[in-house]
Design an enzyme around this catalytic site. Structure first.
Site, mmCIF file in Angstrom:
data_model
loop_
_atom_site.group_PDB
_atom_site.id
_atom_site.type_symbol
_atom_site.label_atom_id
_atom_site.label_comp_id
_atom_site.label_asym_id
_atom_site.label_seq_id
_atom_site.Cartn_x
_atom_site.Cartn_y
_atom_site.Cartn_z
ATOM 1 N N GLY A 243 6.543 -5.131 -2.395
ATOM 2 C CA GLY A 243 5.880 -4.243 -3.112
ATOM 3 C C GLY A 243 4.764 -4.797 -4.092
ATOM 4 C CB SER A 244 1.998 -4.909 -5.524
ATOM 5 O OG SER A 244 1.878 -5.488 -4.030
ATOM 6 C CG ASN A 245 4.533 -4.994 -10.801
ATOM 7 O OD1 ASN A 245 5.117 -3.726 -10.720
ATOM 8 N ND2 ASN A 245 4.798 -6.121 -10.846
#
Length: 807
Positions: A243-245
């Site tokens: 995932g990521s932000n």
């Protein structure tokens, strides 16, 4: 194409050094091989600053690719070479059929299935056909030149250096590469979430024996409810694993009216899906810095003098299934509108180490390959009357590099959108961007099958009705020509959505994504009206999304933001789940009779110390946090044992998505059981309940443990890191994935971006490199690299080391 703008002036300004001042990775063997490898006239200047970051200057795109391929090989030759063995379908030849690949280029569980898939891609000339397309369907001239130069640079480094990385030192499988190898690597990346997800199934699908009957078979029809649950979990796991932000702030929230961007992608710390940091410059044409995925010839996420961008894994489902109705007399023939169509048989042979070659057949339809499962929990049996084919629109997408090149050249968020509209090449990610004019952007512009809710309603099978609602995975009736995917007028590729259908948010005070749907990119301006295949609307979000939107909305409301505020957010290490539940947990723990709880095996456990540790914990996941590890193990057990509606007393409300659900249900018997099991687990592993997190969340470099800050997906921490729990081995193993190429970027009007970066696992995977662990130690200390973007800053670096590579 030759680009000479300002080239002479820039070259004259560069300080050149001898081979004795080269980075350790580039200098190996320099005494015997001068640093001037022949490469058909290609050349570049590679200027290294602190932490081994290369700033590559070249006269044109072939030369730029040459410099990048050369510099990537210097840092990552073994990881790259291993990947090229995969892409050539030769893992079984060199490493044996049963060994497991690292998972960076597909989901294959064995070398054999990996080879069968990639040999099939090569045999069908899939990538060559895409290369033959004119832009924008095929790559632009600039991208082709970058790929050609990259291959030449990689080969030049191999020809001139002795490999010192023990992972491939002296290995015969380290071979020169071709531009086609580079293109196939880009192709493997874009199909990761489609064909790359089902490699085992695609490579092993077999038609039933002649004369077989469906009668009496329990596996003829997959269970829709079970498949829906499995699909939901599978796609959620994808976003959790990688995932990521990212957040973009508009000028309305900043101290100077210019935009800000914080990018925090979560990617594997080992293997071929690592980022590699650089600056790429063709004077007068291109000047961009950031992280490239290994083996790709252009920056994947980054910034320039006017604009910065990052990506997050999106909720769009980038594939769909077709259920085929077969001819009862021949299970390799399917019917469309009553007419027979024969499957295409693709026969593939793979060489195997110390064994005879293996030959297998793959079966392809107008929709895509026949598969017999999606993951381990969604069986799709091929019977006498039914089979399933996978449609992956990214299997016709070689446009990722051109999309990224458009970003690299962009001077504004509007230019980012223009690149997306022109190239339409992002496979499975959102884009978040900000610029020096104060604009912000979020867009879920990704390549998705054109599954409208109306098409799904008309053409879905019973299985598809369950999986589409649950996970956005459509299963359409392949026997009806009317169920083919339509086309949008503005779509580059048939059967996909056009740019006008993409969820997009412009110029909001903040635009944030943490791998949930586009709905809450800004809580005050929710996005709605998109098709289910893009993601859900008004549905519960993950703890990480909830905590992130809470944090960034509060930052935007406070205003006067600077790059320093972005840096603080990255390392705040707040645990959102703890803010919701740690207090309730500590109080309910202290109220347990006798300070004991019953474990899942029926034994009585003294949990009194755990109550005190949790009460005293500061609810962060810093390396010195005492209580973070205990709460992590407890929460995984409790949340894994209870569905959402039983875990909390106040249920989720779409009108209050950032404050619901809430109030932990401590009355459930599962609460005390999870607490007792967590205490026993840590005791059994020899871990004190109040030991600091960094003692057990770490990586080993040069024989020493480096503590790693951050928290797990289960806890919702922005600075996400994940390890594998192995109690017999003493707890968590090394960090496997999490924060990777982090960038906090703004502008101050000087023409130079204000950029702080961090490549958490460092530039090189070679333990003999000086840049094997230097940025990892910075990450452990929650420190940053001040990126040197402009000429004066590069030239003034006390660590400046310059390499000329030329033919």
């Amino acid at each position: 194409m030759r680009i000479r703008h300002r080239w002479a002036a820039v070259a004259a300004a560069v300080l050149f050094a001898t081979a004795g001042t080269l980075p350790a990775t580039a200098a190996q063997g320099a005494a015997h091989h001068p640093e001037r490898p022949s490469a058909g006239g290609l050349s570049a200047e590679i200027r290294y600053t602190e932490y081994g970051i290369p700033h590559i200057v070249a006269e044109d795109y072939p030369d730029l690719g040459f410099g990048e391929g050369y510099a990537q090989a210097a840092d990552q030759v073994c990881t790259l070479a291993d990947g090229f063995v995969t892409l050539r379908g030769e893992r079984s030849r060199w490493f044996g059929a049963d060994a497991r690949p690292d998972g960076s280029l597909s989901s294959a569980s064995t070398n054999l299935t990996s080879d069968l898939y990639f040999r099939g891609v090569r045999r069908a000339h899939t990538v060559e056909k895409l290369l033959a397309e004119r832009a924008p369907l095929g790559p632009s001239k600039e991208v082709r030149e970058l790929m050609r130069g990259w291959a030449a640079g990689y080969n030049a480094w191999l020809a001139r250096h002795r490999i010192t990385d023990p992972a491939c030192e002296g290995a015969d499988w380290v071979r020169p590469v071709t531009p086609l190898d580079v293109a196939v690597r880009g192709y493997a990346v874009v199909v990761l979430a489609g064909q790359g997800r089902v490699v085992d199934s695609l490579a092993t699908a077999r038609p039933p024996a002649a004369g077989a009957s469906d009668e009496g078979s329990d596996a003829v029809t997959p269970d829709p409810r079970a498949a829906a649950r499995a699909a939901r979990e599978m796609f959620a796991q994808d976003r959790s694993d990688m995932g990521s932000n990212a957040v973009a702030f508009s000028g309305a929230t900043t101290a100077d009216g210019r935009g800000l961007l914080l990018g925090n992608p979560h990617y594997p710390w080992q293997g071929g899906r690592r980022f590699w940091q650089s600056q790429l410059t063709v004077p007068g044409e291109l000047n961009v810095a950031g992280g490239s995925l290994l083996g790709l010839p252009i920056t994947s996420i980054g910034f320039n003098g006017r604009m910065a961008w990052s990506h997050t894994v999106a909720t769009g489902t980038p594939e769909n299934l077709y259920q085929l109705t077969l001819d009862p007399s021949d299970p390799t023939v399917y019917l469309v509108d009553g007419r027979r169509e024969r499957m295409t048989k693709r026969t593939v042979t793979v060489a195997v180490k110390d064994a005879a070659p293996v030959t297998r057949a793959q079966w392809w339809t107008r929709y895509g390959p026949v598969i017999t499962s999606m993951g381990s929990q969604i069986p799709l049996p091929w019977t006498a009357t039914t089979a399933y084919a996978l449609n992956d629109p990214n299997a016709a997408n070689l446009r990722f590099a051109d999309t990224s090149l458009g970003f690299a050249k962009a001077r504004s968020t509007a230019d980012v959108q223009r690149s997306l509209e022109r190239n339409q090449g992002l496979p499975w990610v959102n884009t978040i961007a900000a610029d020096s004019f104060g604009h912000s952007l979020f867009t879920q512009s990704q390549v998705l099958p054109r599954i409208t809710d109306g098409l799904q309603a008309r053409c879905s099978t019973p299985l598809g009705r369950a999986t589409y609602s649950s996970a956005g995975l459509a299963v359409l009736d392949g026997s009806r020509g009317a169920c083919a995917l339509g086309s949008d007028a503005d779509a580059v590729q048939a059967g996909t959505f056009g740019p006008s259908r993409m969820p997009t948010l412009k110029d909001a005070p903040y635009a944030e994504n943490s791998n949930d749907s586009a709905w809450l990119a800004n809580a005050d301006r929710p996005l709605t009206g998109y098709e289910r295949v893009f993601g859900r609307i008004a549905a519960p979000v993950s703890p990480r999304t909830r905590g992130a939107v809470q944090d960034v909305s509060a930052m935007a409301a406070r205003g006067r933001l600077t790059v320093r505020d972005l840096q603080r957010q990255q390392f705040a290490d707040r645990v959102p789940v703890a803010d919701l539940a740690a207090g309730d947990t500590a109080r309910a723990c202290a109220a347990l009779p006798g300070g004991t709880a019953t474990a899942s095996d029926g034994t009585t456990v003294d949990v009194s110390k755990a109550c005190r540790v949790l009460a005293d914990w500061n609810r962060t996941a810093g390396t010195d946090s005492k209580g973070a590890l205990l709460f992590d193990r407890f929460w995984r057990k409790l949340s894994g044992a209870l569905p959402l509606d039983r875990l909390w007393e106040v249920p989720f409300s779409a009108t209050a998505p950032l404050s619901t659900p809430r109030t932990l249900n401590t009355a459930t018997p599962a609460f005390a059981t999870a607490l007792a099991d967590a205490v026993r687990e840590l005791d059994g592993a020899g871990i004190g309940l109040d030991e600091p997190l960094g003692a057990h969340q770490f990586v080993v470099r040069d024989g020493r443990r480096i503590p790693v800050p951050g928290g797990t997906e289960a806890l919702g921490v922005w600075n996400k890191v994940e390890s594998v729990w192995d109690a017999p081995a003493g707890g968590y193993t090394e960090v496997t994935t999490g924060s990777s190429h982090v960038q906090a970027v703004g502008w101050d009007g000087s023409g130079c971006p204000v950029a702080r970066t961090l490549l958490t696992y460092s530039q090189s995977s070679n333990p003999n490199s000086a840049h094997y662990a230097d940025q990892t130690r910075l990450f452990s200390q929650e420190k940053w690299v001040t990126f040197r973007f402009c000429e004066r800053d590069i030239r003034s670096s006390p660590a400046l080391r310059v390499v000329r590579v030329r033919g």
